[in-house]
Write a protein that holds these residues in place. Structure first.
Motif, PDB file in Angstrom:
ATOM      1  N   ALA A 142       0.765  -1.307  -0.108  1.00 57.61           N
ATOM      2  CA  ALA A 142      -0.051  -0.036  -0.056  1.00 57.61           C
ATOM      3  C   ALA A 142       0.728   1.322   0.041  1.00 57.61           C
ATOM      4  N   SER A 143       2.005   1.059   0.477  1.00 55.49           N
ATOM      5  CA  SER A 143       2.996   2.521   0.328  1.00 55.49           C
ATOM      6  C   SER A 143       3.414   2.648  -1.201  1.00 55.49           C
ATOM      7  N   PHE A 144       2.889   1.946  -2.089  1.00 57.92           N
ATOM      8  CA  PHE A 144       3.396   2.515  -3.502  1.00 57.92           C
ATOM      9  C   PHE A 144       2.315   3.153  -4.069  1.00 57.92           C
ATOM     10  N   SER A 145       2.807   3.932  -5.255  1.00 64.04           N
ATOM     11  CA  SER A 145       1.437   4.460  -5.769  1.00 64.04           C
ATOM     12  C   SER A 145       0.433   3.574  -6.474  1.00 64.04           C
ATOM     13  N   ARG A 146      -0.786   4.318  -6.635  1.00 59.42           N
ATOM     14  CA  ARG A 146      -1.726   3.427  -7.219  1.00 59.42           C
ATOM     15  C   ARG A 146      -1.317   2.548  -8.496  1.00 59.42           C
ATOM     16  N   GLU A 147      -0.714   3.585  -9.401  1.00 57.73           N
ATOM     17  CA  GLU A 147      -0.336   3.306 -10.616  1.00 57.73           C
ATOM     18  C   GLU A 147       0.797   2.060 -10.740  1.00 57.73           C
ATOM     19  N   GLN A 148       1.629   2.046  -9.505  1.00 52.18           N
ATOM     20  CA  GLN A 148       2.691   0.934  -9.136  1.00 52.18           C
ATOM     21  C   GLN A 148       2.184  -0.345  -9.038  1.00 52.18           C
ATOM     22  N   GLN A 149       0.843  -0.056  -8.048  1.00 51.88           N
ATOM     23  CA  GLN A 149       0.212  -1.349  -7.496  1.00 51.88           C
ATOM     24  C   GLN A 149      -0.591  -1.768  -8.730  1.00 51.88           C
ATOM     25  N   ASN A 150      -1.119  -1.116  -9.567  1.00 47.53           N
ATOM     26  CA  ASN A 150      -1.944  -1.714 -10.738  1.00 47.53           C
ATOM     27  C   ASN A 150      -0.994  -2.273 -11.704  1.00 47.53           C
ATOM     28  N   GLN A 151       0.225  -1.854 -11.808  1.00 50.82           N
ATOM     29  CA  GLN A 151       1.065  -2.259 -12.728  1.00 50.82           C
ATOM     30  C   GLN A 151       1.796  -3.914 -12.513  1.00 50.82           C
ATOM     31  N   ILE A 152       1.700  -4.036 -11.067  1.00 50.14           N
ATOM     32  CA  ILE A 152       2.208  -5.157 -10.419  1.00 50.14           C
ATOM     33  C   ILE A 152       0.993  -6.027 -10.495  1.00 50.14           C
ATOM     34  N   LEU A 153      -0.079  -5.724 -10.131  1.00 52.79           N
ATOM     35  CA  LEU A 153      -1.216  -6.679  -9.937  1.00 52.79           C
ATOM     36  C   LEU A 153      -1.698  -7.270 -11.379  1.00 52.79           C
ATOM     37  N   ARG A 154      -1.507  -6.376 -12.475  1.00 47.87           N
ATOM     38  CA  ARG A 154      -1.822  -6.861 -13.792  1.00 47.87           C
ATOM     39  C   ARG A 154      -1.067  -8.240 -14.091  1.00 47.87           C
ATOM     40  N   HIS A 155       0.220  -8.403 -13.545  1.00 47.24           N
ATOM     41  CA  HIS A 155       0.927  -9.475 -13.672  1.00 47.24           C
ATOM     42  C   HIS A 155       1.040 -10.450 -12.920  1.00 47.24           C
ATOM     43  N   VAL A 156       0.620 -10.360 -11.351  1.00 45.45           N
ATOM     44  CA  VAL A 156       0.654 -11.261 -10.297  1.00 45.45           C
ATOM     45  C   VAL A 156      -0.716 -11.879  -9.748  1.00 45.45           C
ATOM     46  N   TRP A 157      -1.634 -11.283 -10.330  1.00 48.00           N
ATOM     47  CA  TRP A 157      -3.127 -11.363  -9.780  1.00 48.00           C
ATOM     48  C   TRP A 157      -3.479 -12.713  -9.602  1.00 48.00           C
ATOM     49  N   PHE A 158      -2.795 -13.471 -10.468  1.00 44.72           N
ATOM     50  CA  PHE A 158      -3.420 -14.990 -10.596  1.00 44.72           C
ATOM     51  C   PHE A 158      -2.609 -15.835  -9.557  1.00 44.72           C
ATOM     52  N   GLU A 159      -1.259 -15.282  -8.964  1.00 50.32           N
ATOM     53  CA  GLU A 159      -0.622 -16.009  -7.830  1.00 50.32           C
ATOM     54  C   GLU A 159      -1.150 -15.686  -6.827  1.00 50.32           C
ATOM     55  N   CYS A 160      -1.774 -14.405  -6.526  1.00 46.95           N
ATOM     56  CA  CYS A 160      -2.171 -14.278  -5.209  1.00 46.95           C
ATOM     57  C   CYS A 160      -3.438 -15.144  -5.158  1.00 46.95           C
ATOM     58  N   PHE A 161      -4.527 -15.048  -6.368  1.00 47.59           N
ATOM     59  CA  PHE A 161      -5.581 -15.931  -6.494  1.00 47.59           C
ATOM     60  C   PHE A 161      -5.303 -17.320  -5.997  1.00 47.59           C
ATOM     61  N   ILE A 162      -4.206 -18.015  -6.780  1.00 51.76           N
ATOM     62  CA  ILE A 162      -3.870 -19.605  -6.461  1.00 51.76           C
ATOM     63  C   ILE A 162      -3.714 -19.685  -4.915  1.00 51.76           C
ATOM     64  N   LEU A 163      -3.039 -18.718  -4.537  1.00 49.25           N
ATOM     65  CA  LEU A 163      -2.587 -18.735  -2.980  1.00 49.25           C
ATOM     66  C   LEU A 163      -3.985 -18.782  -2.007  1.00 49.25           C
ATOM     67  N   ARG A 164      -4.789 -17.719  -2.391  1.00 48.89           N
ATOM     68  CA  ARG A 164      -5.878 -17.569  -1.516  1.00 48.89           C
ATOM     69  C   ARG A 164      -7.097 -18.706  -1.782  1.00 48.89           C
ATOM     70  N   VAL A 165      -7.117 -19.305  -3.288  1.00 46.31           N
ATOM     71  CA  VAL A 165      -7.928 -20.523  -3.272  1.00 46.31           C
ATOM     72  C   VAL A 165      -7.474 -21.777  -2.600  1.00 46.31           C
ATOM     73  N   ALA A 166      -6.235 -21.869  -2.296  1.00 50.53           N
ATOM     74  CA  ALA A 166      -5.675 -22.880  -1.579  1.00 50.53           C
ATOM     75  C   ALA A 166      -6.097 -22.706  -0.204  1.00 50.53           C
ATOM     76  N   ASN A 167      -6.307 -21.594   0.199  1.00 47.92           N
ATOM     77  CA  ASN A 167      -6.239 -21.487   1.708  1.00 47.92           C
ATOM     78  C   ASN A 167      -7.495 -20.612   1.958  1.00 47.92           C
ATOM     79  N   TRP A 168      -8.621 -20.847   1.266  1.00 50.25           N
ATOM     80  CA  TRP A 168      -9.770 -20.209   1.352  1.00 50.25           C
ATOM     81  C   TRP A 168     -10.416 -20.794   2.715  1.00 50.25           C
ATOM     82  N   SER A 169     -11.427 -19.823   3.283  1.00 52.08           N
ATOM     83  CA  SER A 169     -11.980 -20.190   4.537  1.00 52.08           C
ATOM     84  C   SER A 169     -13.076 -21.338   4.405  1.00 52.08           C
ATOM     85  N   ILE A 170     -13.232 -21.817   3.424  1.00 53.81           N
ATOM     86  CA  ILE A 170     -14.164 -23.078   3.232  1.00 53.81           C
ATOM     87  C   ILE A 170     -13.498 -23.811   2.208  1.00 53.81           C
ATOM     88  N   ASP A 171     -13.803 -25.254   2.168  1.00 57.81           N
ATOM     89  CA  ASP A 171     -13.277 -26.067   1.272  1.00 57.81           C
ATOM     90  C   ASP A 171     -13.856 -26.070   0.132  1.00 57.81           C
TER      91      ASP A 171
END
Length: 283
Positions: free
Chosen positions: A138-167
């Motif tokens: 969050a300390s980075f600019s919104r523009e920088q955040q968006n630039q990174i998220l466009r490339h790594v969103w699926f990695e965060c998604f897989i990490l969350r899917v594997a550890n979601w609050s329900i099975d």
């Protein structure tokens, strides 16, 4: 001053044992606050090893937290700690608000009562929201955040899917291709806790190869290294050095670009292209 009453972190007078080690009230509160907030600090000298004593304990929170781990303070004890009975209603209300932010209301329903598209949308929204409130990212600019998220969103998604609050493995098994099912299973097998998820997400999000400037390249690199060091210390504090290597291998596995195509294909399977693109293209 008796040795038994000296804080093992800063040397101040101690009232006894807190979170597995003898420490003063100040260091006890600092440790509890850092763990509960999943705080990531940066060493003020950039090298680590800053002096931590009664007079200088507030100078470098990074080195102070590392000293807490070194003397044996246990993060798990903070996570499992329960407050006084009179404060539990207040704590319950706070946790309820957090659950809304993180889309954890799905915990009270089963996958059979919700459409797969709804669950996957919840996970994706949670990934993006959690990234936005990540203290380091969050300390980075919104523009920088968006630039990174466009490339790594699926990695965060897989990490969350594997550890979601329900099975939700039934949805993954039914809608994902073989490669995505395999990486989700491997990630789930790591059984990461909340602190590990936070540190792994920070390392995913703070990738210098997606920096928009030389200054941000250095900042991202420093932040990622800080998270790496914190993860290493946390793994050692759990008396499991092998786990640190397993977590890094798991993190490396998530970054394979073939998984982005697999995640996109899964969304198309359950809801067409519109659902995922609605979120990703707005980054």
């Amino acid at each position: 001053m008796a040795t038994s009453l000296v804080c093992h972190v800063c040397g101040d007078r101690s009232s006894g044992k807190h979170y597995g080690s003898i420490c003063c009230d100040g260091c006890s509160c600092f440790f509890k606050r850092s763990i509960r907030k999943r705080a990531l600090y940066t060493c003020i000298s950039g090298q680590g090893g800053c002096a931590v004593d009664k007079a200088r304990r507030n100078w470098c929170p990074f080195c102070r937290l590392q000293k807490c781990f070194t003397v044996g303070m246990n993060a798990t004890a903070v996570q499992e700690e329960r407050g006084p009975r009179k404060n539990r209603k207040l704590q319950a209300r706070i946790m309820l608000k957090k659950s809304v932010l993180l889309n954890l209301s799905a915990e009270f329903r089963t996958p059979e009562t919700i459409l797969p598209s709804q669950i996957l949308a919840q996970v994706l929204v949670a990934c993006i929201r959690q990234a936005r409130v990540n203290e380091s990212f969050a300390s980075f600019s919104r523009e920088q955040q968006n630039q990174i998220l466009r490339h790594v969103w699926f990695e965060c998604f897989i990490l969350r899917v594997a550890n979601w609050s329900i099975d939700i493995s039934s949805i993954v098994e039914r809608c994902a291709d073989e490669s995505l099912r395999e990486i989700v299973q491997r990630t789930k097998a790591l059984r990461v806790d909340l602190i590990e998820i936070s540190l792994l997400e920070t390392m995913i999000l703070c990738r210098k190869e997606f920096a928009l400037s030389a200054k941000e390249t250095q900042q991202l690199e420093n932040t990622s290294e800080t998270a790496l060091i914190a993860l290493g210390h946390y793994s050692m504090q759990q008396i499991n050095a092998v786990r640190f290597g397993k977590l890094l291998l798991g993190l490396r596995g998530l970054s394979m670009h073939c998984y982005e195509a697999s995640v996109r294909a899964m969304f198309r399977e359950v809801a067409g292209d519109g659902l995922m693109e609605h979120f990703v293209t707005k980054l």
